[in-house]
Motif scaffolding. Structure first.
Motif, PDB file in Angstrom:
ATOM      1  N   ARG A  29       0.873  -1.174   0.000  1.00 48.34           N
ATOM      2  CA  ARG A  29       0.000   0.000   0.000  1.00 48.34           C
ATOM      3  C   ARG A  29       0.905   1.217   0.000  1.00 48.34           C
ATOM      4  O   ARG A  29       2.020   1.166   0.491  1.00 48.34           O
ATOM      5  CB  ARG A  29      -0.890   0.024   1.251  1.00 48.34           C
ATOM      6  CG  ARG A  29      -1.981  -1.001   1.227  1.00 48.34           C
ATOM      7  CD  ARG A  29      -2.823  -0.961   2.481  1.00 48.34           C
ATOM      8  NE  ARG A  29      -3.646   0.268   2.519  1.00 48.34           N
ATOM      9  CZ  ARG A  29      -4.350   0.626   3.589  1.00 48.34           C
ATOM     10  NH1 ARG A  29      -4.314  -0.098   4.684  1.00 48.34           N
ATOM     11  NH2 ARG A  29      -5.076   1.721   3.579  1.00 48.34           N
ATOM     12  N   LYS A  30       0.408   2.303  -0.521  1.00 47.84           N
ATOM     13  CA  LYS A  30       1.241   3.504  -0.590  1.00 47.84           C
ATOM     14  C   LYS A  30       0.535   4.680   0.059  1.00 47.84           C
ATOM     15  O   LYS A  30      -0.126   4.518   1.069  1.00 47.84           O
ATOM     16  CB  LYS A  30       1.607   3.761  -2.043  1.00 47.84           C
ATOM     17  CG  LYS A  30       2.420   2.595  -2.610  1.00 47.84           C
ATOM     18  CD  LYS A  30       3.152   2.966  -3.836  1.00 47.84           C
ATOM     19  CE  LYS A  30       3.928   1.746  -4.284  1.00 47.84           C
ATOM     20  NZ  LYS A  30       5.131   2.026  -4.917  1.00 47.84           N
ATOM     21  N   VAL A  31       0.646   5.853  -0.520  1.00 50.07           N
ATOM     22  CA  VAL A  31       0.030   7.052   0.029  1.00 50.07           C
ATOM     23  C   VAL A  31      -1.476   7.022  -0.190  1.00 50.07           C
ATOM     24  O   VAL A  31      -1.952   6.686  -1.267  1.00 50.07           O
ATOM     25  CB  VAL A  31       0.628   8.318  -0.624  1.00 50.07           C
ATOM     26  CG1 VAL A  31      -0.112   9.569  -0.185  1.00 50.07           C
ATOM     27  CG2 VAL A  31       2.107   8.432  -0.297  1.00 50.07           C
ATOM     28  N   CYS A  32      -2.219   7.380   0.860  1.00 50.08           N
ATOM     29  CA  CYS A  32      -3.682   7.447   0.796  1.00 50.08           C
ATOM     30  C   CYS A  32      -4.134   8.796   1.332  1.00 50.08           C
ATOM     31  O   CYS A  32      -3.578   9.303   2.301  1.00 50.08           O
ATOM     32  CB  CYS A  32      -4.321   6.364   1.655  1.00 50.08           C
ATOM     33  SG  CYS A  32      -3.965   4.694   1.137  1.00 50.08           S
ATOM     34  N   ILE A  33      -5.160   9.349   0.700  1.00 49.63           N
ATOM     35  CA  ILE A  33      -5.824  10.552   1.193  1.00 49.63           C
ATOM     36  C   ILE A  33      -7.278  10.162   1.426  1.00 49.63           C
ATOM     37  O   ILE A  33      -7.966   9.753   0.502  1.00 49.63           O
ATOM     38  CB  ILE A  33      -5.736  11.717   0.194  1.00 49.63           C
ATOM     39  CG1 ILE A  33      -4.277  12.056  -0.120  1.00 49.63           C
ATOM     40  CG2 ILE A  33      -6.475  12.944   0.738  1.00 49.63           C
ATOM     41  CD1 ILE A  33      -4.094  13.070  -1.231  1.00 49.63           C
ATOM     42  N   LYS A  34      -7.712  10.257   2.671  1.00 48.56           N
ATOM     43  CA  LYS A  34      -9.070   9.834   3.054  1.00 48.56           C
ATOM     44  C   LYS A  34      -9.770  10.933   3.841  1.00 48.56           C
ATOM     45  O   LYS A  34      -9.127  11.831   4.366  1.00 48.56           O
ATOM     46  CB  LYS A  34      -9.005   8.578   3.933  1.00 48.56           C
ATOM     47  CG  LYS A  34      -8.266   7.409   3.332  1.00 48.56           C
ATOM     48  CD  LYS A  34      -9.153   6.628   2.434  1.00 48.56           C
ATOM     49  CE  LYS A  34      -8.397   5.400   1.944  1.00 48.56           C
ATOM     50  NZ  LYS A  34      -9.061   4.661   0.973  1.00 48.56           N
ATOM     51  N   GLU A  35     -11.068  10.799   3.965  1.00 53.70           N
ATOM     52  CA  GLU A  35     -11.855  11.726   4.774  1.00 53.70           C
ATOM     53  C   GLU A  35     -12.036  11.218   6.200  1.00 53.70           C
ATOM     54  O   GLU A  35     -12.510  11.952   7.053  1.00 53.70           O
ATOM     55  CB  GLU A  35     -13.215  11.969   4.121  1.00 53.70           C
ATOM     56  CG  GLU A  35     -13.095  12.709   2.799  1.00 53.70           C
ATOM     57  CD  GLU A  35     -14.432  12.976   2.146  1.00 53.70           C
ATOM     58  OE1 GLU A  35     -15.435  13.151   2.871  1.00 53.70           O
ATOM     59  OE2 GLU A  35     -14.483  12.997   0.911  1.00 53.70           O
ATOM     60  N   GLU A  36     -11.664   9.961   6.456  1.00 53.46           N
ATOM     61  CA  GLU A  36     -11.803   9.378   7.784  1.00 53.46           C
ATOM     62  C   GLU A  36     -10.442   9.265   8.452  1.00 53.46           C
ATOM     63  O   GLU A  36      -9.449   8.948   7.812  1.00 53.46           O
ATOM     64  CB  GLU A  36     -12.417   7.971   7.712  1.00 53.46           C
ATOM     65  CG  GLU A  36     -13.728   7.870   6.973  1.00 53.46           C
ATOM     66  CD  GLU A  36     -13.536   7.726   5.459  1.00 53.46           C
ATOM     67  OE1 GLU A  36     -12.528   7.153   5.011  1.00 53.46           O
ATOM     68  OE2 GLU A  36     -14.401   8.224   4.725  1.00 53.46           O
ATOM     69  N   ASP A  37     -10.432   9.454   9.773  1.00 57.99           N
ATOM     70  CA  ASP A  37      -9.217   9.322  10.565  1.00 57.99           C
ATOM     71  C   ASP A  37      -8.837   7.837  10.637  1.00 57.99           C
ATOM     72  O   ASP A  37      -9.633   7.021  11.106  1.00 57.99           O
ATOM     73  CB  ASP A  37      -9.476   9.875  11.968  1.00 57.99           C
ATOM     74  CG  ASP A  37      -8.222   9.992  12.804  1.00 57.99           C
ATOM     75  OD1 ASP A  37      -7.118   9.724  12.298  1.00 57.99           O
ATOM     76  OD2 ASP A  37      -8.358  10.366  13.981  1.00 57.99           O
ATOM     77  N   PRO A  38      -7.642   7.474  10.178  1.00 56.01           N
ATOM     78  CA  PRO A  38      -7.259   6.061  10.221  1.00 56.01           C
ATOM     79  C   PRO A  38      -6.935   5.631  11.646  1.00 56.01           C
ATOM     80  O   PRO A  38      -6.465   6.428  12.456  1.00 56.01           O
ATOM     81  CB  PRO A  38      -6.007   6.020   9.349  1.00 56.01           C
ATOM     82  CG  PRO A  38      -5.416   7.376   9.504  1.00 56.01           C
ATOM     83  CD  PRO A  38      -6.585   8.314   9.639  1.00 56.01           C
ATOM     84  N   ASP A  39      -7.168   4.361  11.935  1.00 57.71           N
ATOM     85  CA  ASP A  39      -6.851   3.864  13.271  1.00 57.71           C
ATOM     86  C   ASP A  39      -5.630   2.948  13.263  1.00 57.71           C
ATOM     87  O   ASP A  39      -5.253   2.414  14.290  1.00 57.71           O
ATOM     88  CB  ASP A  39      -8.050   3.146  13.886  1.00 57.71           C
ATOM     89  CG  ASP A  39      -8.556   1.992  13.026  1.00 57.71           C
ATOM     90  OD1 ASP A  39      -7.911   1.651  12.012  1.00 57.71           O
ATOM     91  OD2 ASP A  39      -9.605   1.431  13.374  1.00 57.71           O
ATOM     92  N   ASP A  40      -4.992   2.802  12.095  1.00 54.30           N
ATOM     93  CA  ASP A  40      -3.877   1.868  11.989  1.00 54.30           C
ATOM     94  C   ASP A  40      -2.512   2.515  11.756  1.00 54.30           C
ATOM     95  O   ASP A  40      -1.490   1.842  11.796  1.00 54.30           O
ATOM     96  CB  ASP A  40      -4.155   0.845  10.879  1.00 54.30           C
ATOM     97  CG  ASP A  40      -4.354   1.496   9.510  1.00 54.30           C
ATOM     98  OD1 ASP A  40      -4.602   2.722   9.457  1.00 54.30           O
ATOM     99  OD2 ASP A  40      -4.269   0.777   8.513  1.00 54.30           O
ATOM    100  N   ILE A  41      -2.468   3.840  11.525  1.00 52.87           N
ATOM    101  CA  ILE A  41      -1.194   4.503  11.241  1.00 52.87           C
ATOM    102  C   ILE A  41      -1.337   5.997  11.532  1.00 52.87           C
ATOM    103  O   ILE A  41      -2.443   6.553  11.449  1.00 52.87           O
ATOM    104  CB  ILE A  41      -0.772   4.262   9.761  1.00 52.87           C
ATOM    105  CG1 ILE A  41       0.692   4.643   9.523  1.00 52.87           C
ATOM    106  CG2 ILE A  41      -1.716   4.971   8.798  1.00 52.87           C
ATOM    107  CD1 ILE A  41       1.234   4.160   8.176  1.00 52.87           C
TER     108      ILE A  41
END
Length: 180
Positions: A29-41
């Protein structure tokens, strides 16, 4: 801003979170832009309480544009600025405390090279955009878009303190700024 130079970008109105999974997943996996706060990184958080519309560009999803340069992770850009717009470039570094100084230098170099390439390609220019370079190391920073919008016509350099668990948020002046 010539957003059409990028084949993939998202128009956003809420908060954004940037994560780089490259090291943690051995490149799966590489760079991600999301609207949700990740809980894994850990992530960089762009806060947008006014729900201002902006574009998010993940440079890994647009490799042809910055080909041959050591680019940063992503760029956020004002899409409907009423006056001077803004560009926020983001570079993340996940590292041990002993490597922060070296990684901060590398991160700034990536941001600087990305900005120069965007200017060279006439995608961004200093006259129509206020530029923010964001280096995030350790616990990642929250960048409040409201302050960017309020200050976008100011020529004052803006610095946020840099610490082991903070980000350096730097206004990048045009090259002739230093010659005055």
């Amino acid at each position: 801003m010539r957003i059409e130079a990028f084949t993939r970008y998202n128009e956003m109105t809420g908060d954004a979170y940037v994560m780089d999974y490259t090291q943690a997943t051995a490149g799966k996996r590489k760079v991600c832009i999301k609207e949700e706060d990740p809980d894994d990184i850990a992530s960089f958080h762009l806060i947008n309480p006014r729900k201002t519309t902006y574009w998010a560009v993940n440079f890994e999803e647009n490799p042809a544009v910055l080909k041959g340069s050591d680019q940063c992770e992503c760029m956020f850009v004002s899409s409907r600025a009423s006056s001077k717009g803004w560009v926020c470039l983001v570079e993340l570094k996940y590292c041990l405390e002993k490597n922060i100084e070296r990684n901060a230098g590398d991160a700034f170099k990536q941001l600087y090279e990305t900005l120069n390439k965007l200017v060279e390609l006439n995608i961004v220019d200093y006259k129509s955009h206020r530029i923010y370079l964001n280096i995030s190391i350790g616990k990642f920073y929250q960048f409040n878009l409201s302050s960017c919008i309020r200050q976008q016509n100011s020529l004052t350099a803006q610095f946020v303190s840099f610490s082991l668990s903070n980000l350096a948020n730097i206004f990048y002046p045009p090259p002739n700024f230093y010659n005055n």
